[in-house]
Design a protein around this motif. Structure first.
Motif, PDB file in Angstrom:
ATOM      1  N   ASP A  27       1.083  -1.154   0.034  1.00 19.28           N
ATOM      2  CA  ASP A  27       0.083   0.174   0.161  1.00 19.28           C
ATOM      3  C   ASP A  27       0.887   1.212  -0.034  1.00 19.28           C
ATOM      4  O   ASP A  27       1.472   1.547   1.106  1.00 19.28           O
ATOM      5  CB  ASP A  27      -0.909   0.001   1.238  1.00 19.28           C
ATOM      6  N   HIS A  77       0.396   1.949  -5.555  1.00 21.65           N
ATOM      7  CA  HIS A  77       0.525   0.517  -4.963  1.00 21.65           C
ATOM      8  C   HIS A  77       0.946  -0.460  -5.821  1.00 21.65           C
ATOM      9  O   HIS A  77       0.991  -0.264  -6.984  1.00 21.65           O
ATOM     10  CB  HIS A  77      -0.985   0.297  -4.572  1.00 21.65           C
ATOM     11  N   ASP A 107       1.892  -2.406   5.987  1.00 19.24           N
ATOM     12  CA  ASP A 107       1.421  -2.162   4.485  1.00 19.24           C
ATOM     13  C   ASP A 107       2.638  -2.491   3.458  1.00 19.24           C
ATOM     14  O   ASP A 107       2.278  -2.318   2.237  1.00 19.24           O
ATOM     15  CB  ASP A 107       1.431  -0.753   4.378  1.00 19.24           C
ATOM     16  N   ASP A 139     -22.711   8.882  -5.103  1.00 19.83           N
ATOM     17  CA  ASP A 139     -23.270   9.883  -4.222  1.00 19.83           C
ATOM     18  C   ASP A 139     -22.569   9.843  -2.686  1.00 19.83           C
ATOM     19  O   ASP A 139     -22.880  10.554  -1.894  1.00 19.83           O
ATOM     20  CB  ASP A 139     -24.933   9.988  -4.001  1.00 19.83           C
ATOM     21  N   GLY A 140     -22.307   8.510  -2.340  1.00 19.28           N
ATOM     22  CA  GLY A 140     -21.800   8.456  -0.967  1.00 19.28           C
ATOM     23  C   GLY A 140     -20.237   8.377  -1.217  1.00 19.28           C
ATOM     24  O   GLY A 140     -19.775   9.519  -1.801  1.00 19.28           O
ATOM     25  N   LYS A 141     -19.450   7.488  -0.390  1.00  9.15           N
ATOM     26  CA  LYS A 141     -18.052   7.522  -0.452  1.00  9.15           C
ATOM     27  C   LYS A 141     -17.586   6.053  -0.351  1.00  9.15           C
ATOM     28  O   LYS A 141     -18.203   5.426   0.285  1.00  9.15           O
ATOM     29  CB  LYS A 141     -17.687   8.321   0.761  1.00  9.15           C
ATOM     30  N   VAL A 143     -15.711   4.218   1.108  1.00  9.60           N
ATOM     31  CA  VAL A 143     -15.116   4.076   2.948  1.00  9.60           C
ATOM     32  C   VAL A 143     -14.065   3.032   2.733  1.00  9.60           C
ATOM     33  O   VAL A 143     -13.093   3.231   3.261  1.00  9.60           O
ATOM     34  CB  VAL A 143     -16.269   3.854   3.734  1.00  9.60           C
ATOM     35  N   PHE A 144     -14.451   1.909   2.294  1.00  9.59           N
ATOM     36  CA  PHE A 144     -13.441   0.778   2.738  1.00  9.59           C
ATOM     37  C   PHE A 144     -12.195   0.771   1.563  1.00  9.59           C
ATOM     38  O   PHE A 144     -11.395  -0.110   1.925  1.00  9.59           O
ATOM     39  CB  PHE A 144     -14.139  -0.541   2.538  1.00  9.59           C
ATOM     40  N   ARG A 146     -10.948   3.690   0.046  1.00  8.01           N
ATOM     41  CA  ARG A 146     -10.576   5.140   0.080  1.00  8.01           C
ATOM     42  C   ARG A 146      -9.475   5.454  -0.506  1.00  8.01           C
ATOM     43  O   ARG A 146      -8.901   6.305  -1.142  1.00  8.01           O
ATOM     44  CB  ARG A 146     -11.323   5.836   0.955  1.00  8.01           C
ATOM     45  N   LYS A 147      -8.557   4.524   0.012  1.00 12.43           N
ATOM     46  CA  LYS A 147      -6.896   4.748  -0.187  1.00 12.43           C
ATOM     47  C   LYS A 147      -6.662   4.255  -1.605  1.00 12.43           C
ATOM     48  O   LYS A 147      -5.291   4.289  -1.878  1.00 12.43           O
ATOM     49  CB  LYS A 147      -6.068   4.259   0.918  1.00 12.43           C
ATOM     50  N   TYR A 148      -7.484   3.470  -2.340  1.00 11.57           N
ATOM     51  CA  TYR A 148      -7.095   2.700  -3.436  1.00 11.57           C
ATOM     52  C   TYR A 148      -7.647   3.038  -4.669  1.00 11.57           C
ATOM     53  O   TYR A 148      -7.723   2.471  -5.912  1.00 11.57           O
ATOM     54  CB  TYR A 148      -6.931   1.305  -3.241  1.00 11.57           C
TER      55      TYR A 148
ATOM     56  N   ASN B 101     -22.163  13.944   3.726  1.00  6.39           N
ATOM     57  CA  ASN B 101     -21.083  13.314   3.148  1.00  6.39           C
ATOM     58  C   ASN B 101     -19.994  14.542   2.821  1.00  6.39           C
ATOM     59  O   ASN B 101     -18.530  14.127   3.019  1.00  6.39           O
ATOM     60  CB  ASN B 101     -21.258  12.815   1.614  1.00  6.39           C
ATOM     61  N   GLU B 106     -13.866  10.991   5.938  1.00  7.99           N
ATOM     62  CA  GLU B 106     -13.776  10.000   4.819  1.00  7.99           C
ATOM     63  C   GLU B 106     -13.945   8.728   5.263  1.00  7.99           C
ATOM     64  O   GLU B 106     -14.312   7.764   4.206  1.00  7.99           O
ATOM     65  CB  GLU B 106     -12.464  10.147   4.163  1.00  7.99           C
ATOM     66  N   SER B 109     -19.588   7.389   5.475  1.00  5.69           N
ATOM     67  CA  SER B 109     -20.301   7.593   4.386  1.00  5.69           C
ATOM     68  C   SER B 109     -22.021   7.295   4.428  1.00  5.69           C
ATOM     69  O   SER B 109     -22.345   6.332   4.926  1.00  5.69           O
ATOM     70  CB  SER B 109     -19.844   6.888   3.112  1.00  5.69           C
ATOM     71  N   VAL B 110     -22.643   8.437   4.006  1.00  5.47           N
ATOM     72  CA  VAL B 110     -24.165   8.088   4.090  1.00  5.47           C
ATOM     73  C   VAL B 110     -24.435   7.940   2.514  1.00  5.47           C
ATOM     74  O   VAL B 110     -24.243   8.604   1.526  1.00  5.47           O
ATOM     75  CB  VAL B 110     -24.755   9.457   4.287  1.00  5.47           C
ATOM     76  N   ASN B 111     -25.186   6.465   2.337  1.00  7.42           N
ATOM     77  CA  ASN B 111     -25.356   6.056   1.273  1.00  7.42           C
ATOM     78  C   ASN B 111     -26.714   6.404   0.589  1.00  7.42           C
ATOM     79  O   ASN B 111     -27.059   6.186  -0.583  1.00  7.42           O
ATOM     80  CB  ASN B 111     -25.141   4.577   1.086  1.00  7.42           C
ATOM     81  N   VAL B 143      -2.432  -6.803   2.641  1.00 10.75           N
ATOM     82  CA  VAL B 143      -1.912  -5.376   2.730  1.00 10.75           C
ATOM     83  C   VAL B 143      -3.330  -4.426   2.464  1.00 10.75           C
ATOM     84  O   VAL B 143      -3.394  -3.475   3.194  1.00 10.75           O
ATOM     85  CB  VAL B 143      -0.882  -5.135   1.552  1.00 10.75           C
ATOM     86  N   PHE B 144      -4.129  -4.875   1.615  1.00 10.58           N
ATOM     87  CA  PHE B 144      -5.139  -3.993   1.136  1.00 10.58           C
ATOM     88  C   PHE B 144      -6.165  -3.880   1.902  1.00 10.58           C
ATOM     89  O   PHE B 144      -7.175  -2.953   1.965  1.00 10.58           O
ATOM     90  CB  PHE B 144      -5.448  -3.996  -0.472  1.00 10.58           C
ATOM     91  N   ARG B 146      -6.271  -4.853   5.219  1.00 10.06           N
ATOM     92  CA  ARG B 146      -5.544  -5.331   6.663  1.00 10.06           C
ATOM     93  C   ARG B 146      -6.299  -4.622   7.929  1.00 10.06           C
ATOM     94  O   ARG B 146      -6.228  -5.191   8.981  1.00 10.06           O
ATOM     95  CB  ARG B 146      -3.967  -5.004   6.824  1.00 10.06           C
ATOM     96  N   TYR B 148      -9.697  -4.480   7.803  1.00 10.93           N
ATOM     97  CA  TYR B 148     -10.824  -5.303   7.708  1.00 10.93           C
ATOM     98  C   TYR B 148     -11.118  -6.899   7.885  1.00 10.93           C
ATOM     99  O   TYR B 148     -11.868  -7.381   7.513  1.00 10.93           O
ATOM    100  CB  TYR B 148     -11.646  -4.702   6.442  1.00 10.93           C
TER     101      TYR B 148
END
Lengths: 265, 265
Positions: A27, A77, A107, A139-141, A143-144, A146-148, B101, B106, B109-111, B143-144, B146, B148
Motif C-alpha cells: 500500500d 500501490h 503495509d 453519491d456516497g463515499k 469508505v473501505f 478510499r486509499k485505493y 458526506n 472520509e 459515508s451516507v449512502n 496489505v489492502f 488489513r 477489515y
C-alpha cells in the motif's frame, strides 16, 4: 531446485551467495515511491533493503541491492511487484519470507521468495507489465477502499474512452505521455491492451504493455478521463501522440488509483 | 413520496419536522463504536449527530437524536447500518446526503437518505440483521484490507466449524455468547443461518438472526475458530449453549474482522 553456489574467498570465509526473486505487495499511501532516496526514510525499496541488510547481519550497510521491475511513484500501490537481489544467507526461502514479513510494516507484504538463476534481473528481464487504475464515483463515499481509488465528480462516458483507448494501442512514441521532460532515451513503447471495465460505481482501466514511461499510466488515464468528460474528442488522441509534447495530453491522474498488478518474464 | 407535516408552534414559528431513514457505511477503526459517549469525541453516532445538528442550525446542541439499528463495538465496521432521526429542515433528501458526506470524515459515508413514516424506528422495527466476520491466513500479509480482516496464525478446519455452526442455528438462550454479564433482559435469540465461506486465503462467516447480544457475533466466531483448531469438539457446542455461562464459550474474536452488512425491516 536450490541453485546455491559456494566459493572460498581469500580469507577462507565460506560464502553462500544466491540470487533471489521476490513478489511483493504494498500500500503505497505512506511512501515516497519505490526508489530509495538518500534523505527520505519512507520508500519501499529502502524499507525492504533495510530489513534484508538486517537479516544477513549487515544492518545499516548498503550491502543488499534490491532491483525492482519498475519504480512506482509516491502513493502508488502494487499487488505483485517483482524484485531481485543477491543475498549471502543460509536461511531457506520460507525463512527469508517469514523474517521479512515479521520485520516489514503491515503495509508491505512479501508474497513469494524463490532462489533464481544468477542471470535473472527483475528490471532488464521484464518483458511486460500490467497496471490497473481504479476510479469511483457516486453519491456516497468509497469508505473501505478510499486509499485505493480516485474519486470522480461524475460518471465519464466509457464508450468514448474505449474509442480513444483503441487509438493508443500499438507501438507508438509516447513522449506526450511521459512525465519526464528531460527523457533522453527512446520513448517508444508497445501498448498491447487497454481494457476499461465498469462495475457498479467503479471504473477500472487495465493497461498491458512492454514497458511504461514515468507517469505514463497516470497521464494515459488522465487523458482518457478528459475524453470521457467530453473535453477531448476520441479522434484527437492521434494528434496528441503525433505532437510528442506532454502539454498536449491530459493531466496526470492522482496516484492513489494506480496499482501495479503483474510483471511478465 | 414526501411525508412532510407542518405545525404552528406557540410562537407561530413554522416547523418542518420529518422522520428520516439513513443508510450508512463506516470504517470503525478510529472510533469507540457506534454509541455516543459524553467524554469521547470519536463515536459514529456522535460524528453523525454533530453534522446533523450543524445542518439544521443547532450546532453544539443535542437536538438531533439519531437512532441506530444496533450498536457496533469499537473497531467494528458497517456497510449498511440503518438509522433514523426526526429533523427540522427544508433541505431535500439529496441535499441532506450531500451536506452530510461533505462534512463527515472520509471513513463515514451516507449512502441513502429517505423521508420515512413518523412511526419508523431504526432499532425497534428491525426484524433481522446480517453480520459478516472475515478472517485471513497465509504466508504474506493482507496489505489492502488489513484493517477489515482478522489475521489467523493457521488455517482452521472449515468442515468442523460448519458442523458446530449447525448446532447454533435456531432459537436458543445465547447467554454463553453474551459479553454483558449483567444482562437482565432476555438473552434468547433466533439465529437463522451461519454460512462459512472459504475463498483463497479468506474465510468469511455470515450470520443472520433476529437480533444479536453484545459481542455475540465475535464470541460465536471466537468459539467456532476454537472448533476449527480442534480445541473444542463440534458437539460441545450444545453443552456451551446449555451452560448459559460466558466462561464456557471461546474467546471474543477481534473487532476488525466484523462488519454489519444489512438490517431487515
Amino acid at each position: 531446485m536450490y541453485n546455491r553456489f559456494c566459493k572460498l574467498t581469500s580469507g577462507n570465509k565460506r560464502e553462500m551467495k544466491q540470487n533471489y526473486k521476490f513478489i511483493i505487495s504494498y500500500d503505497g499511501t505512506r511512501y515516497h515511491g519505490w526508489e530509495k532516496k538518500p534523505d527520505l526514510e519512507m520508500t519501499i525499496q529502502g524499507k525492504l533493503e533495510g530489513v534484508l541488510n538486517r537479516m544477513i547481519g549487515a544492518e545499516g550497510t548498503g550491502e543488499v541491492n534490491l532491483i525492482g521491475a519498475g519504480r512506482t511513484d509516491a502513493g502508488v500501490h502494487a499487488r505483485a511487484m517483482t524484485a531481485s537481489a543477491v543475498l549471502d544467507t543460509h536461511l531457506s526461502e520460507a525463512e527469508i519470507q517469514s523474517y521479512m514479513n515479521t520485520y516489514l510494516p503491515e503495509d508491505i507484504s512479501v508474497n513469494e521468495v524463490k532462489v533464481c538463476s544468477d542471470r535473472f534481473h527483475a528490471r532488464y528481464n521484464a518483458i511486460g507489465k500490467t497496471y490497473r487504475y481504479t476510479c469511483w464515483y457516486g453519491d456516497g463515499k468509497p469508505v473501505f477502499d478510499r486509499k485505493y481509488v480516485t474519486v470522480l465528480d461524475r460518471e465519464p462516458n466509457v464508450d468514448m474512452m474505449r474509442k480513444a483507448a483503441e487509438l493508443l494501442i500499438g507501438e507508438h512514441d509516447f513522449r506526450s505521455f511521459c512525465g519526464n521532460s528531460k527523457m533522453k532515451k527512446s520513448t517508444v513503447r508497445v501498448l498491447d491492451t487497454i481494457n476499461i471495465e465498469k462495475n457498479g460505481n467503479y471504473i477500472r482501466f487495465y493497461f498491458h504493455g512492454n514497458g511504461f514511461l514515468q507517469n505514463m499510466v497516470r497521464i494515459l488515464t488522465g487523458t482518457l478521463l478528459e475524453v470521457g468528460y467530453g473535453n477531448i474528442s476520441p479522434e484527437k488522441i492521434q494528434d496528441i501522440l503525433k505532437a510528442c509534447d506532454r502539454k498536449k495530453a491530459g493531466p496526470t491522474a492522482r496516484p492513489e488509483g494506480l496499482c501495479m498488478m503483474k510483471v511478465d518474464y
